[in-house]
Enzyme design. Structure first.
Site, PDB file in Angstrom:
ATOM      1  N   SER A 100       0.816  -1.214   0.000  1.00 19.57           N
ATOM      2  CA  SER A 100       0.000   0.000   0.000  1.00 19.57           C
ATOM      3  C   SER A 100       0.850   1.266   0.000  1.00 19.57           C
ATOM      4  O   SER A 100       1.609   1.515  -0.926  1.00 19.57           O
ATOM      5  CB  SER A 100      -0.957  -0.047   1.190  1.00 19.57           C
ATOM      6  OG  SER A 100      -1.926   0.971   1.108  1.00 19.57           O
ATOM      7  N   ASP A 241      -2.613   6.237  -3.614  1.00 17.79           N
ATOM      8  CA  ASP A 241      -1.458   5.630  -2.950  1.00 17.79           C
ATOM      9  C   ASP A 241      -0.923   4.494  -3.820  1.00 17.79           C
ATOM     10  O   ASP A 241      -1.364   4.306  -4.952  1.00 17.79           O
ATOM     11  CB  ASP A 241      -1.799   5.170  -1.530  1.00 17.79           C
ATOM     12  CG  ASP A 241      -2.748   3.985  -1.500  1.00 17.79           C
ATOM     13  OD1 ASP A 241      -3.443   3.756  -2.504  1.00 17.79           O
ATOM     14  OD2 ASP A 241      -2.806   3.288  -0.470  1.00 17.79           O
ATOM     15  N   ASP A 243      -1.181   1.289  -4.074  1.00 17.17           N
ATOM     16  CA  ASP A 243      -2.051   0.281  -4.677  1.00 17.17           C
ATOM     17  C   ASP A 243      -3.409   0.848  -5.054  1.00 17.17           C
ATOM     18  O   ASP A 243      -4.306   0.110  -5.441  1.00 17.17           O
ATOM     19  CB  ASP A 243      -2.199  -0.940  -3.766  1.00 17.17           C
ATOM     20  CG  ASP A 243      -2.943  -0.635  -2.478  1.00 17.17           C
ATOM     21  OD1 ASP A 243      -2.932   0.531  -2.028  1.00 17.17           O
ATOM     22  OD2 ASP A 243      -3.535  -1.565  -1.895  1.00 17.17           O
ATOM     23  N   ASP A 245      -5.987   2.088  -3.520  1.00 14.31           N
ATOM     24  CA  ASP A 245      -7.247   1.853  -2.815  1.00 14.31           C
ATOM     25  C   ASP A 245      -7.612   3.027  -1.912  1.00 14.31           C
ATOM     26  O   ASP A 245      -8.637   2.988  -1.234  1.00 14.31           O
ATOM     27  CB  ASP A 245      -7.218   0.542  -2.024  1.00 14.31           C
ATOM     28  CG  ASP A 245      -6.232   0.551  -0.864  1.00 14.31           C
ATOM     29  OD1 ASP A 245      -5.404   1.484  -0.775  1.00 14.31           O
ATOM     30  OD2 ASP A 245      -6.285  -0.385  -0.033  1.00 14.31           O
TER      31      ASP A 245
END
Length: 446
Positions: A100, A241, A243, A245
């Site tokens: 992340s 960010d 990833d 999400d």
């Protein structure tokens, strides 16, 4: 006590905690657990842009194929895209390789069930049991091993999905949008989606090299985005960010718009359109009290859960809510997705902006957040929160705040950090109580 899984999958230093051996065992354990029925079993695997993603991906492929599962490789894709494609491609399980917003040295493994939702605590516990077991006798025979295949055109599938979350009557024509992809998983799909919807797109953070994910870019480092929005006089800045999400927005003045403010905008819009499935939204204990007060003025409630988008989503599913999220920018819209989706959340905000034909700063200024201070204390070992001096400091801080504010102390679920947050009407008091607790924690952790 869970040994491997945190609040968002398994995460740690690549080749330290997240080793090829561990990834191999995760593939075997999850593959065995999710083989149901007599059909040919398959797993979808995506990743972000970290250098270690190649190593972990290869080990996972070995693990899954060794227990007879076919592997569909997506390459760099956002976490919500992996969840969506797990459902769309009728896979038995989905895997996202990502840490992340963490730096490139870290990596992680997130797992999704065939419905695209993150696994429950019970299922993760069962995987942990298998991780510590000898699985050698349960491996497939030579004729029953799985195959691996790299899937083409997956980017186009996710782009079309994201575009369909906007009403057909809405375009982004006339908007100058700066999008920061954090040198991460959305570096291709986010700019392309915005461009196809008609926006003038300026993209930054789109040159991943394996090392620069989240480095001075992305939703946790928005200064570069703020500068670019001001420099180019853009209408909006969107920061994802690593990833993708989570999302952070910057208005045309360069002011930051966090997840609380985004949820307020969407909640108001959906209430007006009678789209809310419950009279309120779900957030966490970290969301600002100003959001709660604003929603109250609209006749909406705010339910708070523990920190972590998985807990927000669990409550939403159990109680029928279709909007929730975190101040950090995980926005969950269950009408569209089974997990937080930074790009889709930004598109819902842009829908409101285009309908109202007002600047982003006006649309997003729903409430004045109460002064809120958050500090992190890193520790090496032990349990600093159990120290008498820390307990005393926390009790004293809560007494000083009284009914005029809140104090939230919580350990991170993904790293050895304790987060100390306070908010209230008196900023000076908020700063003082946070500093007192932080100092007590630092001494206990020394």
């Amino acid at each position: 006590m869970r040994k491997y899984f945190g609040t968002d999958g398994i995460r740690g230093r690549a080749n330290g905690v997240i080793t090829p051996e561990l990834a191999l065992k995760v593939g075997q354990a999850a593959g065995l657990l999710f083989q149901r029925g007599d059909h040919r079993h398959r797993v979808v695997i995506g990743k972000d842009t970290r250098l270690s993603g190649y190593m972990i991906e290869t080990a996972l492929v070995a693990g899954f194929t060794s227990v007879g599962m076919d592997v569909l490789l997506l390459g760099p894709m956002p976490t919500p895209a992996v969840a969506m494609l797990t459902r769309s491609m009728r896979a038995d399980i989905g895997v996202m390789i990502s840490a992340s917003h963490n730096p490139y040295e870290d990596n992680g493994i997130k797992l999704f069930g065939p419905d695209g939702f993150k696994l429950s605590d019970e299922v993760e516990h069962e995987i942990e049991r298998l991780l510590d077991a000898d699985l050698q006798k349960r491996l497939s025979g030579s004729a029953d091993l799985g195959r691996a295949k790299r899937i083409e055109s997956v980017h186009a599938r996710y782009i079309e999905f994201a575009k369909r979350t906007l009403p057909r009557s809405i375009t982004l024509e006339g908007l100058r949008v700066v999008v920061d992809c954090a040198n991460g998983a959305a570096y291709r799909v986010a700019p392309e989606t915005l461009w196809e919807l008609g926006a003038e797109v300026i993209a930054i953070g789109t040159e991943p090299d394996g090392f620069n994910i989240n480095r001075d870019v992305g939703s946790t480092a928005p200064d570069a985005l703020v500068r670019k929005v001001r420099e180019l006089r853009a209408d909006i800045g969107i920061a994802l960010d690593g990833d993708a999400d989570r999302v952070l927005v910057v208005d045309e003045k360069g002011q930051r718009v966090d997840g609380d403010q985004l949820m307020a905008v969407v909640a108001r819009s959906w209430k007006e359109d009678q789209r809310l499935t419950q009279p309120g939204i779900v957030a966490t204990i970290m969301s600002n009290l100003g959001l709660e007060r604003y929603l109250g003025e609209l006749g909406l409630g705010l339910v708070r859960t523990a920190v972590g988008d998985r807990y927000v989503l669990e409550y939403m599913r159990e109680h029928g809510y279709n909007l929730g999220g975190e101040q950090s920018g995980h926005i969950i819209m269950s009408d569209y997705a089974t997990t937080g989706d930074g790009l889709v959340a930004a598109l819902q905000l842009l829908t409101v902006v285009q309908r109202q034909q007002r600047p982003v700063s006006e649309v997003c200024h729903c409430f004045d957040p109460l002064p809120q201070v958050l500090k992190n204390v890193r520790y090496r070992a032990g349990e600093p929160l159990r120290q008498d001096s820390v307990v005393t400091a926390i009790e004293g801080a809560r007494q000083r705040l009284g009914n005029a504010g809140r104090l939230v102390i919580r350990p991170s679920g993904t790293e050895p950090v304790i987060r100390v947050m306070a908010e209230g009407d008196n900023r000076d008091l908020v700063v003082e109580v946070v500093d007192e607790v932080v100092e007590a924690l630092r001494q206990a952790a020394a």
